[in-house]
Design an enzyme around this catalytic site. Structure first.
Site, PDB file in Angstrom:
ATOM      1  N   ARG A  21       0.818  -1.234   0.000  1.00 53.05           N
ATOM      2  CA  ARG A  21       0.000   0.000   0.000  1.00 53.05           C
ATOM      3  C   ARG A  21       0.848   1.281   0.000  1.00 53.05           C
ATOM      4  O   ARG A  21       0.378   2.346   0.380  1.00 53.05           O
ATOM      5  CB  ARG A  21      -0.976   0.020   1.178  1.00 53.05           C
ATOM      6  CG  ARG A  21      -1.922  -1.157   1.150  1.00 53.05           C
ATOM      7  CD  ARG A  21      -3.204  -0.860   1.891  1.00 53.05           C
ATOM      8  NE  ARG A  21      -4.108  -1.979   1.758  1.00 53.05           N
ATOM      9  CZ  ARG A  21      -4.191  -2.980   2.621  1.00 53.05           C
ATOM     10  NH1 ARG A  21      -3.417  -2.977   3.684  1.00 53.05           N
ATOM     11  NH2 ARG A  21      -5.027  -3.954   2.422  1.00 53.05           N
ATOM     12  N   LYS A  31       2.699  11.149 -11.384  1.00 51.21           N
ATOM     13  CA  LYS A  31       1.864  10.252 -12.197  1.00 51.21           C
ATOM     14  C   LYS A  31       2.655   8.974 -12.416  1.00 51.21           C
ATOM     15  O   LYS A  31       3.761   9.015 -12.967  1.00 51.21           O
ATOM     16  CB  LYS A  31       1.539  10.877 -13.552  1.00 51.21           C
ATOM     17  CG  LYS A  31       0.336  11.774 -13.540  1.00 51.21           C
ATOM     18  CD  LYS A  31      -0.066  12.115 -14.966  1.00 51.21           C
ATOM     19  CE  LYS A  31      -1.239  13.061 -14.990  1.00 51.21           C
ATOM     20  NZ  LYS A  31      -1.580  13.495 -16.362  1.00 51.21           N
ATOM     21  N   GLU A  37       8.781  17.781 -25.156  1.00 46.84           N
ATOM     22  CA  GLU A  37       8.048  18.149 -23.931  1.00 46.84           C
ATOM     23  C   GLU A  37       8.486  19.543 -23.437  1.00 46.84           C
ATOM     24  O   GLU A  37       7.695  20.274 -22.851  1.00 46.84           O
ATOM     25  CB  GLU A  37       8.260  17.098 -22.828  1.00 46.84           C
ATOM     26  CG  GLU A  37       7.739  15.701 -23.154  1.00 46.84           C
ATOM     27  CD  GLU A  37       6.235  15.506 -22.938  1.00 46.84           C
ATOM     28  OE1 GLU A  37       5.500  16.487 -22.740  1.00 46.84           O
ATOM     29  OE2 GLU A  37       5.796  14.326 -23.005  1.00 46.84           O
ATOM     30  N   LYS A  78       6.075  22.858 -14.411  1.00 53.03           N
ATOM     31  CA  LYS A  78       5.300  21.670 -14.018  1.00 53.03           C
ATOM     32  C   LYS A  78       5.022  21.676 -12.517  1.00 53.03           C
ATOM     33  O   LYS A  78       3.905  21.371 -12.077  1.00 53.03           O
ATOM     34  CB  LYS A  78       6.031  20.389 -14.438  1.00 53.03           C
ATOM     35  CG  LYS A  78       5.215  19.155 -14.081  1.00 53.03           C
ATOM     36  CD  LYS A  78       5.422  17.972 -14.970  1.00 53.03           C
ATOM     37  CE  LYS A  78       4.480  16.849 -14.567  1.00 53.03           C
ATOM     38  NZ  LYS A  78       4.670  15.631 -15.312  1.00 53.03           N
ATOM     39  N   GLU A  90      -5.201  16.399 -11.471  1.00 47.03           N
ATOM     40  CA  GLU A  90      -5.778  16.710 -12.780  1.00 47.03           C
ATOM     41  C   GLU A  90      -7.281  16.962 -12.741  1.00 47.03           C
ATOM     42  O   GLU A  90      -8.034  16.447 -13.568  1.00 47.03           O
ATOM     43  CB  GLU A  90      -5.440  15.587 -13.775  1.00 47.03           C
ATOM     44  CG  GLU A  90      -5.413  16.102 -15.203  1.00 47.03           C
ATOM     45  CD  GLU A  90      -4.803  15.104 -16.176  1.00 47.03           C
ATOM     46  OE1 GLU A  90      -3.617  14.777 -16.005  1.00 47.03           O
ATOM     47  OE2 GLU A  90      -5.524  14.667 -17.078  1.00 47.03           O
ATOM     48  N   ARG A 138      -3.976  20.903 -14.473  1.00 48.54           N
ATOM     49  CA  ARG A 138      -2.954  19.897 -14.815  1.00 48.54           C
ATOM     50  C   ARG A 138      -3.223  19.304 -16.206  1.00 48.54           C
ATOM     51  O   ARG A 138      -2.298  18.855 -16.887  1.00 48.54           O
ATOM     52  CB  ARG A 138      -2.884  18.785 -13.761  1.00 48.54           C
ATOM     53  CG  ARG A 138      -1.744  17.830 -14.032  1.00 48.54           C
ATOM     54  CD  ARG A 138      -1.334  16.972 -12.880  1.00 48.54           C
ATOM     55  NE  ARG A 138      -0.210  16.147 -13.287  1.00 48.54           N
ATOM     56  CZ  ARG A 138       0.543  15.443 -12.478  1.00 48.54           C
ATOM     57  NH1 ARG A 138       0.303  15.456 -11.187  1.00 48.54           N
ATOM     58  NH2 ARG A 138       1.546  14.732 -12.934  1.00 48.54           N
ATOM     59  N   ASN A 175      -1.327  17.964 -20.841  1.00 46.78           N
ATOM     60  CA  ASN A 175      -1.625  16.924 -21.823  1.00 46.78           C
ATOM     61  C   ASN A 175      -1.684  17.472 -23.249  1.00 46.78           C
ATOM     62  O   ASN A 175      -2.115  16.774 -24.170  1.00 46.78           O
ATOM     63  CB  ASN A 175      -2.964  16.253 -21.494  1.00 46.78           C
ATOM     64  CG  ASN A 175      -2.926  15.563 -20.147  1.00 46.78           C
ATOM     65  OD1 ASN A 175      -1.881  15.082 -19.733  1.00 46.78           O
ATOM     66  ND2 ASN A 175      -4.054  15.539 -19.445  1.00 46.78           N
ATOM     67  N   HIS A 206      -1.102  15.300 -26.252  1.00 43.97           N
ATOM     68  CA  HIS A 206      -0.983  13.914 -25.777  1.00 43.97           C
ATOM     69  C   HIS A 206      -2.115  13.001 -26.229  1.00 43.97           C
ATOM     70  O   HIS A 206      -1.909  11.803 -26.379  1.00 43.97           O
ATOM     71  CB  HIS A 206      -0.878  13.883 -24.243  1.00 43.97           C
ATOM     72  CG  HIS A 206       0.513  14.217 -23.758  1.00 43.97           C
ATOM     73  ND1 HIS A 206       1.144  15.407 -24.068  1.00 43.97           N
ATOM     74  CD2 HIS A 206       1.398  13.518 -23.004  1.00 43.97           C
ATOM     75  CE1 HIS A 206       2.343  15.409 -23.516  1.00 43.97           C
ATOM     76  NE2 HIS A 206       2.531  14.281 -22.869  1.00 43.97           N
ATOM     77  N   HIS A 211      -0.823   9.816 -27.806  1.00 43.67           N
ATOM     78  CA  HIS A 211      -1.050   8.480 -27.239  1.00 43.67           C
ATOM     79  C   HIS A 211      -1.667   7.545 -28.280  1.00 43.67           C
ATOM     80  O   HIS A 211      -1.358   6.357 -28.329  1.00 43.67           O
ATOM     81  CB  HIS A 211      -1.969   8.565 -26.014  1.00 43.67           C
ATOM     82  CG  HIS A 211      -1.259   9.043 -24.784  1.00 43.67           C
ATOM     83  ND1 HIS A 211      -1.925   9.410 -23.634  1.00 43.67           N
ATOM     84  CD2 HIS A 211       0.054   9.196 -24.501  1.00 43.67           C
ATOM     85  CE1 HIS A 211      -1.039   9.770 -22.715  1.00 43.67           C
ATOM     86  NE2 HIS A 211       0.158   9.659 -23.218  1.00 43.67           N
ATOM     87  N   HIS A 232       7.754   8.437 -27.105  1.00 40.66           N
ATOM     88  CA  HIS A 232       6.651   9.235 -26.560  1.00 40.66           C
ATOM     89  C   HIS A 232       6.761  10.703 -27.025  1.00 40.66           C
ATOM     90  O   HIS A 232       5.788  11.292 -27.503  1.00 40.66           O
ATOM     91  CB  HIS A 232       6.663   9.139 -25.036  1.00 40.66           C
ATOM     92  CG  HIS A 232       5.633   9.977 -24.364  1.00 40.66           C
ATOM     93  ND1 HIS A 232       4.292   9.686 -24.395  1.00 40.66           N
ATOM     94  CD2 HIS A 232       5.741  11.140 -23.660  1.00 40.66           C
ATOM     95  CE1 HIS A 232       3.621  10.615 -23.735  1.00 40.66           C
ATOM     96  NE2 HIS A 232       4.472  11.506 -23.281  1.00 40.66           N
TER      97      HIS A 232
END
Ligand code: NAD
Ligand code: GLY
Length: 358
Positions: free
Chosen positions: A122, A144, A186, A228, A238, A242, A246, A249, A253, A266
């Site tokens: 956990r 993330k 990026e 960031k 997000e 946030r 993206n 993205h 993606h 990426h």
């Protein structure tokens, strides 16, 4: 010299240190941060070959008890199967809640080791040592963590902040030029979404950036991490701004997913995604054709692709509909208002928006 940027998140706040010769002083840094004594270093054979020994030796000489575990190299291994092998390693070696984890590698290692840290028992503490430019300016910051699913990128993951991010620019010397360009995609993103002056500075420094000039890189990395960190401090999970991160993205993606993980970097996929987003923005009169041309030109000059691969519109649509950003059938796109500002734009008819661009 070490420069620090703080990610301010109440009791989950942490520091991003940027500089050179950081890896050799890792042990001392971790003592200062009261990091657990027993540590699993998660890496891959390529990165381990370059930097594993320095990391290991620094930890040993500071009295830590590290064990290394390498997973195969590549986006295609950012999977539940590889994640399970990390859990196996931790359990077989009796790692408990008093242990810590180090992610030593690019975004693939950082995302996957971060998710292992988030979920093992956990949650155990972890440190990010990003070794690609992309991971230094983006993926190591903000918590993330994820693995891919065959049907979509990063679909299984958690928000889980590291204890510390250590960015050693020396490691960029061994990076393939294609990876440097992917990271710069990026960096350009931060200019488009938040800072027109930074975008202009990037246009003026293309040659130095591609040439890995240390001072230029440090400025670009610090600026990116600061932007960031500021965004994440306001919106960790997000719920609002946030999502600006993206930019490019959703389409990016889809390219990664359709071409088979690992075919496109990426950052390369995001580069094309940003041009597509800018073209949609121009179509909606949010930006000018000149803005689209500036975005396309800088990405090309940085050695990045700007044209989408040849998949059918329907394939792109189906892939984008599986995106995490789809809610109740609506896709929210991040679109640029000129350069330096973005907005969220909800799309109901995805097909009509993309058909005129592709
Ligand atoms: P990567 O981790 O696959 O690294 C690229 C290649 O560079 C690999 O082959 C790696 O072994 C090699 N490498 C790493 N460091 C090196 C070094 N110093 N010298 C020589 N070779 C080195 O790719 P990446 O671009 O770093 O990361 C991409 C991943 O990051 C994607 O999975 C993407 O989804 C994820 N990502 C996550 C976030 C986030 O916020 N968590 C943000 C952006 C991207
Ligand atoms: N790379 C997007 C984010 O961290 O939110």
């Amino acid at each position: 010299m070490l420069e620090n940027i703080n990610v301010l998140l109440a009791d989950r706040s942490y520091c991003i240190s940027v500089g050179s010769d950081i890896i050799n002083n890792l042990g001392q840094q971790l003592i200062q941060n009261d990091f657990p004594q027993r540590i699993a270093i998660i890496s891959n054979p390529a990165v381990d070959n370059f930097y594993g020994k320095a990391v290991y030796d620094s930890l040993i000489s500071s009295g830590f008890n590290p064990l290394k575990f390498n997973v195969p190299d590549g986006e295609e291994y950012k999977s539940l199967i590889t994640l399970e092998s990390i859990y196996d390693f931790l359990i077989e070696n009796q790692f408990d809640r008093g242990c810590g984890l180090i992610a030593l590698g690019g975004g693939v290692i950082g995302d996957m080791a971060g998710f292992a840290a988030a979920t093992f028992l956990r949650g155990i503490p972890y440190v990010q040592i990003p070794t690609t430019l992309l991971s230094q300016v983006d993926s190591s910051v903000g918590g993330k963590t994820a693995v891919n699913h065959s049907l979509g990128k990063n679909l299984i993951g958690a928000f889980y902040q590291p204890e510390l991010v250590l960015i050693d620019i020396e490691v960029l010397k061994t990076l393939d030029p294609r990876e440097v360009s992917a990271g710069l995609a990026e960096v350009v993103k931060y200019g488009i979404i938040h800072d027109a002056d930074f975008f202009g500075w990037l246009e003026d420094n293309v040659r130095k950036l591609r040439g890995r000039d240390p001072e230029t890189l440090i400025h670009a990395i610090k600026k990116s991490c600061q932007i960031k960190a500021d965004i994440v401090a306001v919106d960790e999970k997000e719920g609002s701004i946030r999502a600006f991160l993206n930019f490019g993205h959703t389409f990016g993606h889809a390219i990664e997913n359709l071409s088979g993980y690992g075919q496109w970097k990426h950052g390369e996929a995001v580069s094309v995604g940003m041009v597509v987003a800018a073209k949609i923005s121009a179509q909606l009169e949010l930006c000018s054709q000149e803005d689209v041309d500036r975005i396309t030109s800088i990405l090309k000059a940085l050695g990045l692709p700007t044209e989408p691969p040849d998949f059918a519109l329907d394939e792109y649509i189906v892939s984008m509909q599986r995106d995490k950003k789809v809610k109740q059938g609506h896709l929210t796109l991040v679109l640029n208002r000129g350069i330096g500002k973005v907005i969220l734009h909800k799309v109901t008819d995805i097909s009509s928006v993309f058909s005129s661009i592709l």
